[in-house]
Design a protein around this motif. Structure first.
Motif, PDB file in Angstrom:
ATOM      1  N   LYS A  66     -30.971 -14.253 -19.477  1.00  0.00           N
ATOM      2  CA  LYS A  66     -32.220 -14.380 -20.497  1.00  0.00           C
ATOM      3  C   LYS A  66     -31.977 -15.408 -21.309  1.00  0.00           C
ATOM      4  N   VAL A  67     -33.045 -15.731 -22.144  1.00  0.00           N
ATOM      5  CA  VAL A  67     -33.169 -16.677 -23.204  1.00  0.00           C
ATOM      6  C   VAL A  67     -32.039 -16.391 -24.201  1.00  0.00           C
ATOM      7  N   LEU A 118     -37.250 -14.100 -32.884  1.00  0.00           N
ATOM      8  CA  LEU A 118     -37.103 -13.550 -31.394  1.00  0.00           C
ATOM      9  C   LEU A 118     -38.532 -13.800 -30.742  1.00  0.00           C
ATOM     10  N   PRO A 119     -38.615 -14.473 -29.486  1.00  0.00           N
ATOM     11  CA  PRO A 119     -39.742 -14.454 -28.475  1.00  0.00           C
ATOM     12  C   PRO A 119     -40.250 -13.115 -28.048  1.00  0.00           C
ATOM     13  N   MET A 164     -32.021 -13.773 -27.048  1.00  0.00           N
ATOM     14  CA  MET A 164     -32.331 -12.342 -26.731  1.00  0.00           C
ATOM     15  C   MET A 164     -31.058 -11.626 -26.605  1.00  0.00           C
TER      16      MET A 164
END
Lengths: 105, 105, 105, 105, 105
Positions: free
Chosen positions: E15-16, E78-79, E19
């Motif tokens: 994941k990015v 955070l996204p 995160m």
């Protein structure tokens, strides 16, 4: 984002100044048909979308919603929540081509 | 964005200061009728929308939602998520005129 | 925005610090009844909304959603996506009064 | 956020400059099946989502919507409202493993 | 905001970067049951939500959506478009207690 077909347009002469000159298309979003997995169908919704790429009625387009609709040069100061950011050439789903712009012409 | 008909209004005397003086219309959104492609029908939803163009009850208007509702001079500091940004003169869908403001008057 | 009736409240003692002291109401949104055009009905949805105007259970209120819920003095730093910004006195739709706060008391 | 399966992709050669080079996947969101609590089912919706982690067709992915889709290095200037931020290995619901990436391979 | 029950979790190793280390819960939103006014029922939807208060599977939690999900110390970069901001102790609707955390334990 969503893809949808431009099915018409609206005229609004009495509007906020910043919207003068903007093309306002009627776009009907498309989704994958749950029953017939390799075709697209209308969601039944209707959006009014500002065009930023010179699209035309009948074309299938890529639309962005929300504050991100203001993230192009043409739209950054506009009171808009939906913008066309691309003309769709082809959609492939479940290994089947469900839309082909050239095929429709 | 969406188009909808102003079908009424609300009165709220006890509200946040910044909203004093704002016209609060009841707007019922319209969409293309899937069955009868060249007519518009209500979506069944109800929004309360701030007016920025001097619209009136009965008129069909262009509305913007979300943070973009704050992107007009009148609304930039308001706690609102929907604003009227234009009065609709005409809607053309599937090559048919489905709404004509003058025709209704 | 939407109008809705405050039908209850929630208690959350273990929460992010910034939310301490905030009143958290249960609000059930209202919409115009498509069949009986001059009455309001519940949409069936349930929102938890922060109060900024001293509203109470049973009252019909004006609510804003999304980032605009942070556009009041009380809420500007809060992690919230819905706020009450007014107590509704009256709703008129299709020339009929469909809600009258005094009439209910 | 939502989880969904990448079921295809779209091609758009005529688009806003900032979108050139972005992978545009068709993602069908998944939800817990109310009847058969320990399985996932499609919601029937269709999103077009930008990939930021090198995912592939057939994979189940974690997607973020709205302005937060711009909160990664790759997407911060893009006009997008949905981005893939992770590839899902496993989903456990009601103490049952309802998805296992390795189990599918 | 909405209240919902944590019914599970997801694992995403790829994941990015931002995160990494975040707990990703499966949350099923609850709403007031229109028929049986003094009980809550699932809306049928499924969200993936980042936890900021140390909640656990089985608990009913208060969740915020959209850009406001980034308005806590833990989540500001955070996204994400959904975060748990509180554990719910009690829900009272139509003068009836429809949820009591202690009562469930």
């Amino acid at each position: 984002m969503f893809i949808g077909r431009i099915t018409g347009s609206i005229v609004s002469t009495h509007k906020v100044d910043s919207m003068v000159g903007q093309t306002l298309f009627v776009v009907e979003p498309l989704r994958v048909d749950e029953k017939n997995k390799d075709s697209l169908k209308s969601t039944g919704r209707t959006f009014i979308v500002v065009d930023t790429v010179g699209a035309g009625v009948g074309e299938v387009v890529l639309c962005v919603q929300g504050s991100s609709a203001r993230y192009t040069e043409e739209t950054k100061k506009l009171p808009i929540d939906a913008a066309i950011i691309g003309i769709v050439d082809e959609v492939t789903v479940h290994n089947a081509q469900v839309y082909d712009k050239d095929g429709e012409e």
